[in-house]
Write a protein that holds these residues in place. Structure first.
Motif, mmCIF file in Angstrom:
data_model
loop_
_atom_site.group_PDB
_atom_site.id
_atom_site.type_symbol
_atom_site.label_atom_id
_atom_site.label_comp_id
_atom_site.label_asym_id
_atom_site.label_seq_id
_atom_site.Cartn_x
_atom_site.Cartn_y
_atom_site.Cartn_z
ATOM 1 N N GLU A 15 25.534 39.124 -15.471
ATOM 2 C CA GLU A 15 26.395 39.996 -14.679
ATOM 3 C C GLU A 15 27.755 39.322 -14.606
ATOM 4 O O GLU A 15 27.854 38.134 -14.287
ATOM 5 C CB GLU A 15 25.817 40.188 -13.277
ATOM 6 N N TYR A 29 27.304 36.049 -3.856
ATOM 7 C CA TYR A 29 26.317 36.141 -4.932
ATOM 8 C C TYR A 29 25.211 35.099 -4.776
ATOM 9 O O TYR A 29 24.056 35.363 -5.118
ATOM 10 C CB TYR A 29 27.003 36.041 -6.291
ATOM 11 N N ILE A 176 25.157 34.974 -13.001
ATOM 12 C CA ILE A 176 26.446 35.551 -12.624
ATOM 13 C C ILE A 176 27.571 34.732 -13.241
ATOM 14 O O ILE A 176 27.549 33.503 -13.200
ATOM 15 C CB ILE A 176 26.656 35.542 -11.087
#
Length: 387
Positions: A15, A29, A176
């Protein structure tokens, strides 16, 4: 109606959150991933530049505790990976945040591998040897070059064999990636050059890789254009926001490409070189790229001509025998323009080192996707040309 069958290809990516201020989302996150205490992996240069401050504030604002591990070398060593593992365990961490260039991010990946798989990091050399998934990993890149924040690669230095080891697995793709081009504001021109050339070679090798696909081609060509058109300007004025943003774009797109195609002989040979003399990886790539492109050209002339077009050349106007020469000359001019026009002997390499370098390079996993197969003698000759 007839249909054309294509080879199966896969494409993996984390992501990605892109834009100014994205580095300040680390806390959110981390919390979303269920983290309560993270190990922050970084290096002294990033600490000095001040890029950890907002990351730490973001974690604090979300109630996520942290512990710092910032003893990472410019080319992360196996010993440092295991030191980080010990800190993670002692501090009862449950996730990892890497802030920096390729070195902290690769070290963070190595720490995750060992934590999950309980073996020495160097046992995972090669492709798809990781059995268990690593802990949650968030990356904040601070250079426009390595693309470790989106890739399946970790490069770790074996200080005993004086060799950079490639570990490749989709288990290494971070969860992430927070891509904030503002973090490149503190880079020096020399760092911009090395990082930018690393990403540029990523784009070239991904586009001519024998594992390329329609999807990776789009990213690779875009990266080549962005870096070619912006690297000298960013070096001339490191505060040129437009140029730095374009370089970060190029690095990201090159990473998405090469992570899914692997690389080639330039990187294989650069890994061997860096393991021996511990020089910057982008510099090692730059020393070799024109020689390897000249060697590989005959294996994929149409694809190299498409690269040439992205550099503003007009290969269609040239006789076939002159197209390779024009591309190689353009690469040599870029080396000159970024201040990396040097020879292996300038870096302390002797001719007697070449057989060892060639053996190490030939066994590197990146060689498998080079568009032209190389013998040991081929690799030796390429090193000799760069000498």
């Amino acid at each position: 109606m007839t249909t054309t069958k294509t080879e199966l290809r896969k494409f993996v990516a984390p992501e990605i959150v892109y834009g100014t201020g994205s580095r300040c989302l680390v806390g959110r996150y981390a919390r979303n991933l269920g983290a309560t205490r993270v190990l922050i992996v970084s290096d002294p240069g990033v600490v000095l530049a001040g890029w950890l401050r907002e990351v730490l504030a973001s974690l604090e604002s979300e109630g996520v505790r942290y512990h710092l591990f910032v003893g990472v070398s410019s080319n992360p060593r196996a010993e440092e990976v295991h030191q980080g593992v010990q800190v993670y365990l002692q501090e009862h961490c449950d996730a990892i945040v890497a802030v920096g260039g390729g070195s902290p991010m690769d070290c963070a990946k190595g720490i995750g591998i060992v934590l999950a798989n309980k073996e020495h990091i160097l046992t995972f050399e090669g492709v798809d040897r990781i059995v268990r998934p690593i802990p949650p990993l968030i990356c904040v890149p601070t250079t426009a070059g390595s693309s470790a924040d989106v890739s399946q690669f970790a490069i770790i230095t074996d200080t005993v064999r004086h060799l950079k080891v490639s570990i490749i697995s989709k288990a290494l793709v971070p969860d992430i990636s927070l891509v904030d081009y503002d973090t490149t504001r503190t880079l020096t021109p020399s760092l911009i050059a090395c990082c930018g050339m690393d990403a540029f070679v990523h784009g070239i090798e991904a586009f001519v890789s024998n594992a390329h696909s329609l999807l990776t081609d789009v990213y690779a060509l875009a990266a080549i254009s962005l870096i070619w058109n912006n690297l000298p300007a960013a070096m001339e004025d490191p505060l040129n926001e437009a140029a730095r943003q374009q370089l970060m774009d190029g690095s990201l797109e090159a990473g998405l490409a090469f992570s899914n195609t692997s690389l080639g002989a330039v990187h294989a040979m650069a890994h061997a070189l860096g393991g021996l003399i511990d020089n910057p990886h982008g510099e090692a790539n730059t020393l070799l790229v024109d020689h390897v492109v000249a060697f590989n050209y005959e294996a994929a002339p149409e694809r190299f001509d498409l690269i040439a077009k992205r550099l503003g050349l007009e290969p269609a106007r040239l006789a076939p025998g002159k197209r390779k020469e024009a591309l190689v000359s353009a690469l040599q001019q870029l080396k000159h323009d970024v201040g990396l026009e040097m020879k292996l002997r300038d870096k302390g390499i002797s001719r007697s080192d070449i057989p060892l370098l060639a053996r190490h390079a030939l066994s590197d996993p990146c060689m498998a996707t080079n568009p032209r197969r190389l013998t040991l003698r081929d690799v030796e000759v390429l090193y000799e040309q760069a000498f």
